[in-house]
Write an enzyme that holds these catalytic residues in place. Structure first.
Site, PDB file in Angstrom:
ATOM      1  N   GLY A  46     109.704  27.873  91.002  1.00  0.00           N
ATOM      2  CA  GLY A  46     108.610  27.238  91.721  1.00  0.00           C
ATOM      3  C   GLY A  46     108.454  27.887  93.083  1.00  0.00           C
ATOM      4  N   GLN A  51     105.947  28.204 101.732  1.00  0.00           N
ATOM      5  CA  GLN A  51     107.021  29.187 101.630  1.00  0.00           C
ATOM      6  C   GLN A  51     106.524  30.622 101.802  1.00  0.00           C
ATOM      7  OE1 GLN A  51     108.586  27.225  97.832  1.00  0.00           O
ATOM      8  NE2 GLN A  51     110.440  28.069  98.782  1.00  0.00           N
ATOM      9  N   CYS A 100     116.779  26.736  96.743  1.00  0.00           N
ATOM     10  CA  CYS A 100     115.423  26.968  97.250  1.00  0.00           C
ATOM     11  C   CYS A 100     115.309  28.416  97.695  1.00  0.00           C
ATOM     12  CB  CYS A 100     115.157  26.018  98.421  1.00  0.00           C
ATOM     13  SG  CYS A 100     113.512  26.180  99.134  1.00  0.00           S
ATOM     14  N   LEU A 101     114.190  29.061  97.358  1.00  0.00           N
ATOM     15  CA  LEU A 101     113.982  30.447  97.766  1.00  0.00           C
ATOM     16  C   LEU A 101     113.922  30.587  99.285  1.00  0.00           C
ATOM     17  CD1 LEU A 101     111.328  31.519  95.103  1.00  0.00           C
ATOM     18  CD2 LEU A 101     113.795  31.961  95.087  1.00  0.00           C
ATOM     19  N   HIS A 142     110.441  18.825  93.914  1.00  0.00           N
ATOM     20  CA  HIS A 142     110.939  19.748  94.945  1.00  0.00           C
ATOM     21  C   HIS A 142     109.757  20.453  95.627  1.00  0.00           C
ATOM     22  CE1 HIS A 142     113.938  22.809  96.461  1.00  0.00           C
ATOM     23  NE2 HIS A 142     112.822  23.524  96.527  1.00  0.00           N
ATOM     24  N   GLU A 143     108.810  20.933  94.834  1.00  0.00           N
ATOM     25  CA  GLU A 143     107.677  21.671  95.405  1.00  0.00           C
ATOM     26  C   GLU A 143     106.718  20.744  96.156  1.00  0.00           C
ATOM     27  OE1 GLU A 143     108.012  24.798  95.604  1.00  0.00           O
ATOM     28  OE2 GLU A 143     109.618  24.944  94.130  1.00  0.00           O
ATOM     29  N   HIS A 146     107.915  20.288  99.557  1.00  0.00           N
ATOM     30  CA  HIS A 146     107.519  21.389 100.453  1.00  0.00           C
ATOM     31  C   HIS A 146     106.144  21.136 101.060  1.00  0.00           C
ATOM     32  CE1 HIS A 146     110.599  24.441 100.395  1.00  0.00           C
ATOM     33  NE2 HIS A 146     110.664  24.446  99.080  1.00  0.00           N
TER      34      HIS A 146
END
Length: 186
Positions: A46, A51, A100-101, A142-143, A146
């Protein structure tokens, strides 16, 4: 398509609420393509617009790499979610490890509702509703976090956050190596 640099821990955009998207455009479609390319390059499942430095309500996901290995989890392929809103959550929660990226090399357990219903617009801005469970529900939650300026670290106790302190300092100083491009910290 382009691979975009990913914004990392302590960048102010990651703590900011995003703006809804009201119209389709070539720029939006190009951004969506670039976000998928970036997510795949980073081996993520994702990627939310903040991000990559955009404060808009958009994320892309493709959790098939995870769900293929999980019995009973459906493969849904690449999905674009614009202006997503969770309209229903199960009372049952499940604790699972997340990463997480934007916070490379940090992973920890987070409790989230096991199943959700999310309303969103697809990449053509058509209204959609999706029921999701397991990993797909987790990725969506999770997204969406963000898009609301929330990181998975925000769910951890002060003690757990201290355990990650040295890695977070490296990320904040731009001293952590990754397989994918990171946004400049200067």
């Amino acid at each position: 398509m382009s691979v975009l640099p990913i914004v990392t821990y302590n960048d102010p955009i990651l703590k900011k609420e995003t703006e809804p998207i009201s119209e389709n455009s070539e720029e939006l479609q190009s951004l969506i393509d670039d976000m998928f390319e970036t997510m795949y390059k980073a081996s993520g499942v994702g990627l939310a617009a903040p991000q990559i430095g955009k404060s808009i309500q958009l994320f892309v996901m493709d959790a098939d790499a995870i769900t293929e290995e999980m019995e009973g989890e459906p493969d849904i392929g690449p999905v674009t979610l614009i202006n997503p809103k969770i309209v229903k959550k199960s009372n049952e929660t499940v604790k699972m490890e997340e990463g997480c990226l934007s916070i490379p090399d940090v992973r920890d357990d987070v409790s989230r509702p096991e199943s959700i219903t999310v309303k969103f617009r697809d990449r053509d801005l058509n209204e959609q509703t999706m029921d999701a469970t397991g990993w797909i529900a987790r990725v969506i939650q999770h997204e969406i976090d963000h898009l609301q300026g929330v990181l998975f670290l925000d769910y951890l106790s002060a003690f757990k956050r201290r355990l990650h302190k040295s890695t977070l300092k490296k990320i904040d100083k731009g001293k952590l190596e990754t397989e994918y491009p990171l946004a400049d910290k200067s």
